[in-house]
Scaffold this active site. Structure first.
Site, PDB file in Angstrom:
ATOM      1  N   GLU A  48       9.725 -13.340 -12.246  1.00 25.77           N
ATOM      2  CA  GLU A  48       8.948 -12.368 -11.691  1.00 25.77           C
ATOM      3  C   GLU A  48       8.001 -11.473 -12.893  1.00 25.77           C
ATOM      4  O   GLU A  48       6.959 -11.266 -12.636  1.00 25.77           O
ATOM      5  CB  GLU A  48       9.759 -11.230 -11.204  1.00 25.77           C
ATOM      6  CG  GLU A  48      10.592 -11.361  -9.828  1.00 25.77           C
ATOM      7  CD  GLU A  48      11.335 -10.288  -9.580  1.00 25.77           C
ATOM      8  OE1 GLU A  48      12.453  -9.981 -10.086  1.00 25.77           O
ATOM      9  OE2 GLU A  48      11.029  -9.310  -8.486  1.00 25.77           O
ATOM     10  N   ASN A 103      -1.239   2.093   5.743  1.00 29.44           N
ATOM     11  CA  ASN A 103      -0.194   1.131   5.082  1.00 29.44           C
ATOM     12  C   ASN A 103       0.502   0.181   6.256  1.00 29.44           C
ATOM     13  O   ASN A 103       0.826   0.742   7.112  1.00 29.44           O
ATOM     14  CB  ASN A 103       0.872   1.922   4.114  1.00 29.44           C
ATOM     15  CG  ASN A 103       2.099   0.739   3.939  1.00 29.44           C
ATOM     16  OD1 ASN A 103       1.992  -0.376   3.770  1.00 29.44           O
ATOM     17  ND2 ASN A 103       3.376   1.287   3.767  1.00 29.44           N
ATOM     18  N   GLY A 104       0.341  -1.395   6.184  1.00 33.60           N
ATOM     19  CA  GLY A 104       0.744  -1.964   7.125  1.00 33.60           C
ATOM     20  C   GLY A 104      -0.259  -2.945   7.436  1.00 33.60           C
ATOM     21  O   GLY A 104      -1.232  -3.272   6.718  1.00 33.60           O
ATOM     22  N   HIS A 133      21.455 -35.280 -10.008  1.00 33.39           N
ATOM     23  CA  HIS A 133      20.615 -35.721  -8.823  1.00 33.39           C
ATOM     24  C   HIS A 133      19.298 -35.642  -8.744  1.00 33.39           C
ATOM     25  O   HIS A 133      18.643 -35.655  -7.551  1.00 33.39           O
ATOM     26  CB  HIS A 133      21.460 -35.430  -7.508  1.00 33.39           C
ATOM     27  CG  HIS A 133      23.131 -35.756  -7.632  1.00 33.39           C
ATOM     28  ND1 HIS A 133      23.575 -36.809  -7.423  1.00 33.39           N
ATOM     29  CD2 HIS A 133      24.056 -34.889  -7.855  1.00 33.39           C
ATOM     30  CE1 HIS A 133      24.689 -37.097  -7.620  1.00 33.39           C
ATOM     31  NE2 HIS A 133      25.206 -35.608  -7.730  1.00 33.39           N
ATOM     32  N   CYS A 162       0.718  -1.126  -0.056  1.00 38.12           N
ATOM     33  CA  CYS A 162      -0.021   0.163  -0.043  1.00 38.12           C
ATOM     34  C   CYS A 162       0.827   1.294   0.172  1.00 38.12           C
ATOM     35  O   CYS A 162       1.936   1.265   0.632  1.00 38.12           O
ATOM     36  CB  CYS A 162      -0.819  -0.113   1.257  1.00 38.12           C
ATOM     37  SG  CYS A 162      -1.837  -1.321   1.416  1.00 38.12           S
ATOM     38  N   LYS A 188      14.490 -12.983 -12.017  1.00 44.69           N
ATOM     39  CA  LYS A 188      14.002 -12.043 -12.764  1.00 44.69           C
ATOM     40  C   LYS A 188      13.080 -12.436 -13.725  1.00 44.69           C
ATOM     41  O   LYS A 188      11.894 -12.014 -14.052  1.00 44.69           O
ATOM     42  CB  LYS A 188      15.482 -11.343 -13.497  1.00 44.69           C
ATOM     43  CG  LYS A 188      15.608 -10.053 -13.808  1.00 44.69           C
ATOM     44  CD  LYS A 188      15.592  -9.063 -12.429  1.00 44.69           C
ATOM     45  CE  LYS A 188      15.055  -9.526 -11.316  1.00 44.69           C
ATOM     46  NZ  LYS A 188      15.069  -8.773 -10.390  1.00 44.69           N
ATOM     47  N   GLU A 198      19.805 -15.117  -9.627  1.00 45.98           N
ATOM     48  CA  GLU A 198      18.964 -13.933  -9.991  1.00 45.98           C
ATOM     49  C   GLU A 198      18.494 -13.877 -11.262  1.00 45.98           C
ATOM     50  O   GLU A 198      17.399 -13.253 -11.509  1.00 45.98           O
ATOM     51  CB  GLU A 198      20.172 -12.618  -9.553  1.00 45.98           C
ATOM     52  CG  GLU A 198      19.640 -11.382  -9.893  1.00 45.98           C
ATOM     53  CD  GLU A 198      18.331 -11.048  -9.182  1.00 45.98           C
ATOM     54  OE1 GLU A 198      17.881 -11.546  -8.313  1.00 45.98           O
ATOM     55  OE2 GLU A 198      17.693  -9.839  -9.695  1.00 45.98           O
ATOM     56  N   ARG A 243       4.844   0.459  -6.205  1.00 48.61           N
ATOM     57  CA  ARG A 243       4.837  -0.550  -5.130  1.00 48.61           C
ATOM     58  C   ARG A 243       3.867  -1.583  -5.149  1.00 48.61           C
ATOM     59  O   ARG A 243       4.116  -2.410  -4.500  1.00 48.61           O
ATOM     60  CB  ARG A 243       4.357   0.476  -3.840  1.00 48.61           C
ATOM     61  CG  ARG A 243       5.211   1.460  -3.653  1.00 48.61           C
ATOM     62  CD  ARG A 243       4.779   2.619  -2.499  1.00 48.61           C
ATOM     63  NE  ARG A 243       4.501   1.895  -1.210  1.00 48.61           N
ATOM     64  CZ  ARG A 243       5.511   2.121  -0.442  1.00 48.61           C
ATOM     65  NH1 ARG A 243       6.505   2.667  -0.670  1.00 48.61           N
ATOM     66  NH2 ARG A 243       5.071   1.439   1.073  1.00 48.61           N
ATOM     67  N   TRP A 267      -2.728  -2.578  -1.683  1.00 47.83           N
ATOM     68  CA  TRP A 267      -2.332  -4.089  -1.954  1.00 47.83           C
ATOM     69  C   TRP A 267      -2.977  -4.884  -0.999  1.00 47.83           C
ATOM     70  O   TRP A 267      -2.692  -4.901   0.106  1.00 47.83           O
ATOM     71  CB  TRP A 267      -0.452  -4.134  -2.014  1.00 47.83           C
ATOM     72  CG  TRP A 267      -0.277  -5.293  -2.570  1.00 47.83           C
ATOM     73  CD1 TRP A 267       0.029  -5.530  -3.894  1.00 47.83           C
ATOM     74  CD2 TRP A 267       0.334  -6.626  -1.999  1.00 47.83           C
ATOM     75  NE1 TRP A 267       0.763  -6.963  -4.019  1.00 47.83           N
ATOM     76  CE2 TRP A 267       1.101  -7.547  -2.677  1.00 47.83           C
ATOM     77  CE3 TRP A 267       0.595  -6.897  -0.616  1.00 47.83           C
ATOM     78  CZ2 TRP A 267       1.539  -8.385  -2.590  1.00 47.83           C
ATOM     79  CZ3 TRP A 267       1.259  -8.095  -0.335  1.00 47.83           C
ATOM     80  CH2 TRP A 267       1.622  -8.877  -1.004  1.00 47.83           C
ATOM     81  N   LYS A 323       6.963  -3.826  -4.780  1.00 47.35           N
ATOM     82  CA  LYS A 323       8.329  -3.320  -4.773  1.00 47.35           C
ATOM     83  C   LYS A 323       8.828  -3.309  -3.297  1.00 47.35           C
ATOM     84  O   LYS A 323      10.076  -3.601  -3.260  1.00 47.35           O
ATOM     85  CB  LYS A 323       8.264  -1.838  -5.224  1.00 47.35           C
ATOM     86  CG  LYS A 323       9.700  -1.343  -5.301  1.00 47.35           C
ATOM     87  CD  LYS A 323      10.417  -1.727  -6.472  1.00 47.35           C
ATOM     88  CE  LYS A 323      11.856  -1.253  -6.681  1.00 47.35           C
ATOM     89  NZ  LYS A 323      12.782  -2.158  -7.361  1.00 47.35           N
TER      90      LYS A 323
HETATM   91  C1  G6P Z   1      10.347  -7.335  -2.981  1.00 45.80           C
HETATM   92  C2  G6P Z   1      10.873  -6.831  -4.264  1.00 45.80           C
HETATM   93  C3  G6P Z   1      12.251  -7.247  -4.616  1.00 45.80           C
HETATM   94  C4  G6P Z   1      13.259  -7.173  -3.816  1.00 45.80           C
HETATM   95  C5  G6P Z   1      12.649  -7.775  -2.410  1.00 45.80           C
HETATM   96  C6  G6P Z   1      13.457  -7.251  -1.234  1.00 45.80           C
HETATM   97  O1  G6P Z   1      10.100  -8.624  -3.193  1.00 45.80           O
HETATM   98  O2  G6P Z   1       9.788  -7.027  -5.479  1.00 45.80           O
HETATM   99  O3  G6P Z   1      12.639  -6.969  -5.971  1.00 45.80           O
HETATM  100  O4  G6P Z   1      14.529  -7.595  -3.925  1.00 45.80           O
HETATM  101  O5  G6P Z   1      11.300  -7.184  -1.934  1.00 45.80           O
HETATM  102  O6  G6P Z   1      13.141  -5.756  -1.019  1.00 45.80           O
HETATM  103  P1  G6P Z   1      14.657  -5.107  -0.549  1.00 45.80           P
HETATM  104  O7  G6P Z   1      13.861  -3.410  -0.524  1.00 45.80           O
HETATM  105  O8  G6P Z   1      14.698  -5.171   0.886  1.00 45.80           O
HETATM  106  O9  G6P Z   1      16.017  -4.856  -1.305  1.00 45.80           O
END
Ligand code: G6P
Length: 610
Positions: A490, A99-100, A506, A2, A487, A483, A27, A75, A605
């Site tokens: 996602e 938010n929270g 294995h 949020c 990516k 990573e 976000r 959200w 985000k």
């Molecule tokens: C969310 C974001 C990721 C990020 C992760 C950790 O899942 O979508 O892109 O890597 O949070 O966030 P931070 O702000 O702690 O790096």
């Protein structure tokens, strides 16, 4: 997650709220709403969906006209996305955005129901609105006391924007755990979840601390501490401008941010290199105060955790200190064996990730020293840690992290070099050479971006109809593949997995059938032969192999279908250039599949709840 905003000033408040909310879209959200004072009355408009749905609704039924109000992008956590569950929520003569997560909302709801309150939504937030109303009825002259009594009852995390019907054109706000800033313009003031929301109006802001209460009017803002005493706060100034948060001619933020990586690395490492050697003194790190650490934990979430995986290999290789990488949500609940003499490194782009923040607090409590590697200035993690290295990626808007990851890697290197010097496991000449290699990475990335866009785009066309794919590599290539795989998942919504190439036999090799795409990363000289053998094993079982390797390595043509070569660097630095084609492959695959690249479904985000 949020996002909340609020405004008091001379402009059309509805327009400002929608505009500032649009800057928080990154976000992640699934509904939006605003509450504005119109002729002394609170007018609420809210809608499931995106801001454009809210705007359409307001075009149809009229937008509230006024100079002060609050806004929200939601959200969903408690209750599905719907008009009813959208914020603002209302209680007796009060409306709020939140938010929270309120952890004790069930008990509070029962209490309020027993006092005759009724509820229309499934949210935890409505409980806060009703509780504010409950206390307000008892003390209608005093919004401040009402807010204090309410937050005293709350458990969990919150940033709240609050308006009271009897106090027109005044916006109140408070927070615990969830982030909140107050923007200070000329004859206008803002509240927001982060600076990105308000940067096109003002670069000046206050950071609000836990349980402080903000009282904002058009002619000024007052901030009270938890005891109701007025506080003087330091005015902060953002060191980036509104342009940094725009697409600047690129079709998506993600591709813009991929192109910003060379600059982001320069901004992050240049101020920390003197006379060809790493120097982290301004971050509170000297050879003397790090030389005795016996164990290192790197704790983080998502992409930041993957930066930690690369960090582990680099630190162990260069400084010979054992490193455990842990997912923050696991670490904090498994009674980790950590204490005095240990270093816990928390990596976080936002500096607000709830699990990472709690992991940091726990580590401190257990006696470990903490180092935060954070992108957002003044964020909770930045303020809590013993030592702090800011990355200078600038604002990252795309949900899929790219430039923030690259600079996390760059900092991991600087730290590893410094630690290795302190431990005397490398000498000054070796350190100078490695530092020089690190300094050359921006140029190498520029070259990759100039030469590899077409090839990665072409490869993406070969992946779009895959159900699943594998990333394989050994050592640093494996750490990096994690990573690459995340990516792709996602933003393309194609299942993928990264696997240590030597472990395939294995079990996982049974997933390979005719044309299963396998992205094989082979940039480490000492592991090349071994990785190529593993590649041949998948190729022999029908896999379509995309090989990412170095231009100075020669690999049998039979081993792969498509090839991406990268400029030669010292093995240990290869993850930085190698990340780029993996990011591009994910980006173009998402574009080719017609997905929302910058705001992938279900993702946020900044994850400020557990
Ligand atoms: C969310 C974001 C990721 C990020 C992760 C950790 O899942 O979508 O892109 O890597 O949070 O966030 P931070 O702000 O702690 O790096």
């Amino acid at each position: 997650m949020c996002g909340i905003v609020g405004y008091c000033g001379y402009r059309d408040c509805s327009d400002v709220l929608v505009d500032t909310l649009s800057k928080l879209e990154y976000r992640g959200y699934d509904s939006a709403g605003i509450a504005v004072f119109e002729n002394g009355e609170i007018k609420v408009k809210k809608s499931k969906g995106k801001l454009k749905d809210l705007k359409a609704k307001m075009e149809q039924c009229g937008k509230p006209v006024g100079k002060a109000g609050i806004g929200h992008t939601r959200w969903a956590t408690h209750g599905k996305p719907s008009d009813i569950n959208s914020h603002p929520h209302s209680g007796e003569k009060v409306a709020i955005v939140h938010n929270g997560i309120i952890e004790n909302y069930k008990q509070l709801k029962e209490f309020l129901i027993s006092h005759g309150e009724t509820f229309v939504s499934d949210t935890d937030t409505e409980v806060v609105a009703k509780l504010l109303g409950y206390f307000y009825k008892k003390n209608p002259e005093n919004p401040l006391a009402t807010i204090q009594s309410t937050v005293n009852e709350l458990e969990g995390s919150f940033a709240l924007g609050i308006v009271f019907e009897d106090f027109p054109d005044v916006v109140y706000a408070t927070r615990r755990q969830s982030p909140l800033i107050v923007g200070v313009g000329k004859d206008e003031y803002f509240i927001a979840s982060d600076v990105t929301a308000i940067i096109s109006y003002t670069k000046n802001y206050y950071l609000i601390d836990h349980d402080e209460i903000v009282e904002m009017k058009q002619d000024g803002v007052v901030i009270y501490d938890e005891y109701g005493e007025e506080k003087t706060k330091e005015l902060m100034t953002a060191d980036w401008d509104a342009e940094s948060a725009k697409k600047g001619g690129f079709p998506h933020f993600m591709i813009k941010e991929i192109h910003e990586q060379p600059n982001a690395i320069n901004m992050t490492i240049k101020p920390r290199i003197f006379d060809g050697m790493p120097n982290l003194e301004e971050c509170g790190i000297t050879r003397e105060n790090i030389k005795d650490f016996k164990n290192i934990y790197i704790v983080a979430c998502g992409t930041a955790m993957h930066a930690g995986m690369v960090g582990k290999y680099v630190i162990e290789k260069l400084a010979r200190v054992p490193v455990v990488v842990d997912i923050a949500s696991e670490y904090r609940y498994r009674n980790p064996i950590v204490g005095e003499g240990d270093l816990v490194i928390i990596i976080s782009q936002s500096g607000e990730t709830a699990d990472s923040l709690e992991a940091l607090k726990l580590s401190k409590k257990m006696g470990a020293k903490t180092l935060a590697i954070v992108n957002v200035k003044g964020s909770s993690i930045a303020r809590e840690a013993d030592m702090l290295i800011y990355t200078h990626a600038g604002p990252e808007i795309a949900v899929a992290s790219t430039k923030a990851y690259i600079v996390q890697l760059a900092v991991m290197y600087l730290f590893a070099f410094q630690l290795a010097l302190a431990k005397e496991t490398i000498n000054e000449n070796q350190c100078r050479f490695l530092t020089q290699e690190l300094e050359s990475t921006p140029k190498v990335i520029e070259k990759i971006l100039a030469e590899k866009l077409d090839m990665t785009q072409f490869i993406a066309t070969k992946l779009i109809s895959a159900d699943s794919l594998l990333y394989i590599g050994r050592g640093l290539d494996y750490a990096l593949s994690m990573e690459g795989s995340l990516k792709l998942k996602e933003i393309s919504y194609i299942h993928s997995e990264s696997y240590a190439a030597g472990e395939l036999k294995h079990g996982t090799i049974s997933l390979i059938t005719e044309n299963t795409p396998v992205i094989a990363v082979a940039t480490q000289k000492n592991l090349l032969e071994k990785t190529v053998s593993n590649i041949k094993e998948v190729k022999a079982r029908g896999a379509k192999v995309i090989l990412v390797t170095r231009e100075d390595f020669s690999v049998d043509k039979e081993a792969y279908d498509y090839l991406i070569t990268l400029p030669k660097m010292h093995d240990i630095l290869m993850p930085i250039p190698t990340a780029v084609p993996l990011q591009l492959i994910a980006y173009y695959t998402s574009v080719e599949r017609g997905n929302d690249v910058d705001q992938p479904r279900n993702l946020a985000k900044s994850v400020t709840v557990e």
